[in-house]
Design an enzyme around this catalytic site. Structure first.
Site, PDB file in Angstrom:
ATOM      1  N   ASP A   5       0.853  -1.189   0.000  1.00 50.24           N
ATOM      2  CA  ASP A   5       0.000   0.000   0.000  1.00 50.24           C
ATOM      3  C   ASP A   5       0.889   1.240   0.000  1.00 50.24           C
ATOM      4  O   ASP A   5       1.902   1.279   0.703  1.00 50.24           O
ATOM      5  CB  ASP A   5      -0.898  -0.016   1.241  1.00 50.24           C
ATOM      6  CG  ASP A   5      -2.020   0.993   1.181  1.00 50.24           C
ATOM      7  OD1 ASP A   5      -1.754   2.191   0.997  1.00 50.24           O
ATOM      8  OD2 ASP A   5      -3.180   0.580   1.353  1.00 50.24           O
TER       9      ASP A   5
ATOM     10  N   GLY B 172     -15.615   1.935   5.053  1.00 52.99           N
ATOM     11  CA  GLY B 172     -14.269   2.475   4.864  1.00 52.99           C
ATOM     12  C   GLY B 172     -13.634   2.167   3.525  1.00 52.99           C
ATOM     13  O   GLY B 172     -12.457   2.443   3.326  1.00 52.99           O
TER      14      GLY B 172
ATOM     15  N   HIS C 171     -10.513  -5.689  -2.359  1.00 56.76           N
ATOM     16  CA  HIS C 171      -9.132  -5.851  -1.932  1.00 56.76           C
ATOM     17  C   HIS C 171      -9.078  -6.230  -0.455  1.00 56.76           C
ATOM     18  O   HIS C 171      -9.899  -5.806   0.337  1.00 56.76           O
ATOM     19  CB  HIS C 171      -8.292  -4.608  -2.211  1.00 56.76           C
ATOM     20  CG  HIS C 171      -8.836  -3.331  -1.640  1.00 56.76           C
ATOM     21  ND1 HIS C 171      -9.943  -2.679  -2.152  1.00 56.76           N
ATOM     22  CD2 HIS C 171      -8.402  -2.570  -0.613  1.00 56.76           C
ATOM     23  CE1 HIS C 171     -10.167  -1.578  -1.456  1.00 56.76           C
ATOM     24  NE2 HIS C 171      -9.240  -1.489  -0.514  1.00 56.76           N
TER      25      HIS C 171
END
Length: 115
Positions: A30, A94, A101
């Site tokens: 990320d 969220g 994912h």
């Protein structure tokens, strides 16, 4: 999906720091990590959100996301110590990128609620 950032990563038009890849799954670091290890594991086939997992094939790919998470944890050496797996679903859950994912978080003790 032409406007999906994860689809662009899969296509190679946006670079990523790959951790794992096969014909169905891509995993990469990320770019805004919330833990020392923050890896996103995605199907290469676009599915917008967990709520869109409706077929037997979707169930197989969702299961494979979990299997790959375990493989990555073992490969990177934090499986024994522990890690967190998170799916965010839709706005109130969220989710920011509408391509299914799985977040793999590790490298520190996790608190609850998530943090």
């Amino acid at each position: 999906m032409s406007d999906c950032i994860f689809c662009k990563i899969i296509a190679g038009s946006i670079p990523c720091n790959r951790v794992y890849e096969d014909e169905e799954i891509l995993a990469f670091h990320d770019i805004h990590p919330t833990a020392p290890y923050h890896i996103l594991i995605i199907p290469k086939h676009h599915i917008a959100t967990v709520a869109d997992l409706t077929t037997t094939e979707d169930a197989l790919i969702a299961g494979k996301l979990l299997v790959v998470a375990g493989q990555i944890a073992r490969t990177l050496g934090f499986a024994e110590k522990g890690y967190r797996l998170v799916f965010n679903a839709n706005r109130d859950g969220g989710q920011e990128v509408y391509h299914v994912h799985l977040h793999l978080l590790a490298g520190r003790a996790m608190s609850w609620p998530a943090g």
